[in-house]
Write an enzyme that holds these catalytic residues in place. Structure first.
Site, mmCIF file in Angstrom:
data_model
loop_
_atom_site.group_PDB
_atom_site.id
_atom_site.type_symbol
_atom_site.label_atom_id
_atom_site.label_comp_id
_atom_site.label_asym_id
_atom_site.label_seq_id
_atom_site.Cartn_x
_atom_site.Cartn_y
_atom_site.Cartn_z
ATOM 1 N NE ARG A 1 -1.941 4.250 -7.383
ATOM 2 C CZ ARG A 1 -0.775 3.625 -7.319
ATOM 3 N NH1 ARG A 1 0.344 4.337 -7.349
ATOM 4 N NH2 ARG A 1 -0.680 2.315 -7.230
ATOM 5 C CE LYS B 1 5.450 -1.708 -8.807
ATOM 6 N NZ LYS B 1 4.576 -0.648 -9.328
ATOM 7 C CE LYS C 1 -4.777 -5.236 -10.228
ATOM 8 N NZ LYS C 1 -3.811 -6.189 -9.683
ATOM 9 C CD GLU D 1 -2.017 -2.888 -11.133
ATOM 10 O OE1 GLU D 1 -3.183 -2.651 -10.816
ATOM 11 O OE2 GLU D 1 -1.094 -2.891 -10.304
ATOM 12 C CD GLU E 1 2.063 -1.653 -12.056
ATOM 13 O OE1 GLU E 1 2.608 -0.905 -11.235
ATOM 14 O OE2 GLU E 1 1.464 -2.698 -11.710
ATOM 15 N N GLY F 1 -0.523 -5.876 -3.839
ATOM 16 C CA GLY F 1 -0.159 -7.295 -3.788
ATOM 17 C C GLY F 1 -1.123 -8.167 -2.993
ATOM 18 C CG ASN G 1 -0.896 1.361 -10.560
ATOM 19 O OD1 ASN G 1 0.203 0.944 -10.264
ATOM 20 N ND2 ASN G 1 -1.986 0.681 -10.280
ATOM 21 C CG HIS H 1 6.644 -4.790 -12.110
ATOM 22 N ND1 HIS H 1 5.365 -5.015 -11.656
ATOM 23 C CD2 HIS H 1 6.689 -3.475 -12.435
ATOM 24 C CE1 HIS H 1 4.678 -3.888 -11.704
ATOM 25 N NE2 HIS H 1 5.462 -2.934 -12.164
ATOM 26 C CB VAL I 1 5.915 4.764 -4.485
ATOM 27 C CG1 VAL I 1 7.171 4.862 -3.627
ATOM 28 C CG2 VAL I 1 4.683 4.572 -3.623
HETATM 29 P P1 ADP Z 1 -1.224 -5.177 -7.395
HETATM 30 O O1 ADP Z 1 -2.232 -4.302 -8.066
HETATM 31 O O2 ADP Z 1 -1.744 -5.871 -6.186
HETATM 32 O O3 ADP Z 1 0.083 -4.504 -7.188
HETATM 33 P P2 ADP Z 1 -0.240 -6.415 -9.866
HETATM 34 O O4 ADP Z 1 -1.161 -7.009 -10.851
HETATM 35 O O5 ADP Z 1 0.323 -5.067 -10.188
HETATM 36 O O6 ADP Z 1 -0.959 -6.396 -8.439
HETATM 37 O O7 ADP Z 1 0.970 -7.416 -9.585
HETATM 38 C C1 ADP Z 1 1.912 -7.172 -8.561
HETATM 39 C C2 ADP Z 1 3.056 -8.147 -8.681
HETATM 40 O O8 ADP Z 1 2.594 -9.498 -8.550
HETATM 41 C C3 ADP Z 1 3.773 -8.143 -10.030
HETATM 42 O O9 ADP Z 1 4.739 -7.125 -10.109
HETATM 43 C C4 ADP Z 1 4.387 -9.527 -10.039
HETATM 44 O O10 ADP Z 1 5.529 -9.611 -9.225
HETATM 45 C C5 ADP Z 1 3.295 -10.372 -9.413
HETATM 46 N N1 ADP Z 1 2.391 -10.899 -10.469
HETATM 47 C C6 ADP Z 1 1.187 -10.413 -10.847
HETATM 48 N N2 ADP Z 1 0.656 -11.110 -11.860
HETATM 49 C C7 ADP Z 1 1.530 -12.093 -12.150
HETATM 50 C C8 ADP Z 1 1.583 -13.158 -13.126
HETATM 51 N N3 ADP Z 1 0.585 -13.359 -13.977
HETATM 52 N N4 ADP Z 1 2.695 -13.952 -13.145
HETATM 53 C C9 ADP Z 1 3.711 -13.764 -12.275
HETATM 54 N N5 ADP Z 1 3.725 -12.801 -11.345
HETATM 55 C C10 ADP Z 1 2.656 -11.958 -11.269
#
Ligand code: ADP
Length: 452
Positions: free
Chosen positions: A294, A237, A116, A290, A277, A165, A292, A208, A297
């Site tokens: 692929r 989610k 990431k 990030e 995302e 997460g 994804n 998000h 869901v």
């Molecule tokens: P993962 O790959 O573990 O799913 P993500 O980077 O996609 O992690 O983030 C998952 C969720 O975590 C986001 O949808 C959001 O709710 C929270 N999140 C991630 N980064 C931040 C940030 N910088 N500020 C606030 N919330 C965040």
């Protein structure tokens, strides 16, 4: 077109891919663990091969066994679904070397997004706004504190190899930052075998919002609108919708974010389906978090709104065909909402609740889609993800989609285990949810209210 595809996955996504293959006249080979002997994907595939014991490390993550199954079954391609090996560049490479088409992007594109910290850098170079944060991973407490001084609080520490997460901790001052740094590293080491973490500014009460893209090997990349996935528990989610009900989500903004996602995909020579995302603040500023690499869901809500079968498109483009539609012909034709059914107790901190599903009755009727591998008498094994299905409602308007989903949740019967259905029903009834006024903090806000 391929004659036969191996599906390197289980559960609802394995079934989803099998369904697409069957409609395309492609034969299917399922792989399964000893815990999944009675699983629907095994029953519905043309052939099935057991690849090992229940533990994922011994079966669904065991590359050599999956490749052996592919060789024995003489398949042309492997669809990885999501999770397991779907974003494993090494696996994609081995498929390539064995002359088996991996239905997904090339190994280099997967690699460029898997880390990431590297992905942030790639996005920044492509001119896509990223959440302000550290330049690359942070190795020590001192470095972490230096970054904090520069960025200011609140912050979030995130695993470089993150997913689901995990390995993510918030920090609001120097003391909690040091603690968060160590917990996040420990969690990342345990979950991903890699303790590396980086620091991001914590966006307060964000939404998000993610953009679906798909690319073929003829240079066409299209974006298919956004999904709002702000309803989350433990940063994962549980309810998603298309389009986003955020009042600031105008056609112009949608186009701008779509173009940013396409630009990023172009920069890494992306092929096949992917999701870029973003987090969006209250003013409508968006920041890349990030990509994804692929199918996800929640792809079904995009399919319903844009009338495109994304899994079939994935298979077509992997076989070298052109995308079957053009950007300018794509048009949103309503609203779709998805509720994930997780075998969890929402009122016990979403604790998994595996076991026998004594009775399963799925909702039906106009505008209803149910993607699930569950049947009455099915025993949910404790070894895997707790998601056991998805309900998708489509409506001409958001109101119709929400009313339909409420009716679907009322109609669904699942006996024998605890599920997230009652909780999701309560979310749908929240006035702020109906008004489209919610952020990623919404679930916690509701739970706090219920406890009070
Ligand atoms: P993962 O790959 O573990 O799913 P993500 O980077 O996609 O992690 O983030 C998952 C969720 O975590 C986001 O949808 C959001 O709710 C929270 N999140 C991630 N980064 C931040 C940030 N910088 N500020 C606030 N919330 C965040």
């Amino acid at each position: 077109m391929f004659d036969k595809i191996l599906i390197a996955n289980r559960g609802e996504i394995a079934l989803r891919v099998i369904r697409a293959c069957q409609e395309m006249g492609i034969r299917t080979l399922a792989v399964y663990s000893e815990a999944d002997v009675d699983s629907l994907h095994v029953q519905r595939a043309d052939e099935a091969i057991c690849i090992g014991p229940a533990a994922s490390m011994e079966s669904y993550l065991k590359i050599d066994r999956i490749i052996s199954a592919a060789e024995v079954g003489d398949v042309d391609a492997i669809h990885p679904g999501y999770g397991f090996l779907a974003e494993n560049a090494h696996f994609a490479e081995i498929c390539e070397n064995c002359n088996i088409k991996f239905i997904g992007p090339n190994p280099a594109a997967i690699r460029s997004m898997a880390d990431k910290a590297v992905a942030r850098e790639t996005a920044r170079k492509a001119g896509v706004p990223v959440v302000p944060g550290s330049e690359g991973p942070v190795e020590t407490e001192a470095e972490c504190l230096r970054v904090a001084k520069k960025l200011g609080y609140p912050l979030i520490i995130k695993a470089v190899a993150g997913g689901g997460g995990r390995g993510m901790r918030e920090a609001h001052n120097d003391v909690s930052l040091v603690k968060a740094f160590h917990t996040a590293r420990m969690e990342a080491e345990r979950a991903f075998n890699d303790p590396s973490v980086y620091v991001e500014k914590l966006i307060v009460n964000p939404r998000h919002i993610e953009i679906q893209i798909i690319a073929d090997s003829h240079g066409h990349i299209v974006h298919l609108g956004e999904r709002d996935c702000s309803i989350q528990r433990k940063h994962q989610k549980i309810i998603e919708e298309c389009p986003s009900p955020f009042p600031g989500m105008t056609d112009d903004l949608r186009k701008k974010m779509g173009k940013a996602a396409v630009k990023l995909a172009e920069n890494v020579k992306y092929e096949n389906a992917g999701t870029v995302e973003f987090l969006m603040d209250e003013k409508g500023n968006y920041f890349f978090i990030e990509m994804n690499t692929r199918i996800q869901v929640e792809h079904a809500v995009t399919e319903e709104v844009y009338g495109v079968d994304l899994v079939k498109e994935q298979i077509r483009v992997a076989a070298g065909e052109k995308l079957s539609f053009e950007q300018k012909k794509l048009e949103a034709r309503g609203v779709a909402i998805e509720v994930r059914i997780n075998a969890e107790d929402p009122y016990e901190n979403f604790r998994p609740s595996p076991g026998m599903v004594e009775l399963f009755y799925a909702p039906g009727g106009y505008g209803v889609r149910v993607d699930s591998h569950v049947y009455s008498g099915y025993v949910i094994p404790p070894h895997y993800d707790s998601m056991i299905g998805k309900l998708i409602a489509f409506g001409k308007t958001r109101r119709e989609a929400l009313d339909r989903m409420t009716r679907m949740l009322d109609e669904t019967i699942i006996r024998g285990i605890k599920t997230t259905i009652p909780f999701c029903k309560s979310v749908l009834l929240e006035p702020d949810f109906r008004r489209g006024r919610f952020s990623t903090a919404f679930v916690d806000q509701i739970l706090t209210k219920k406890r009070a």
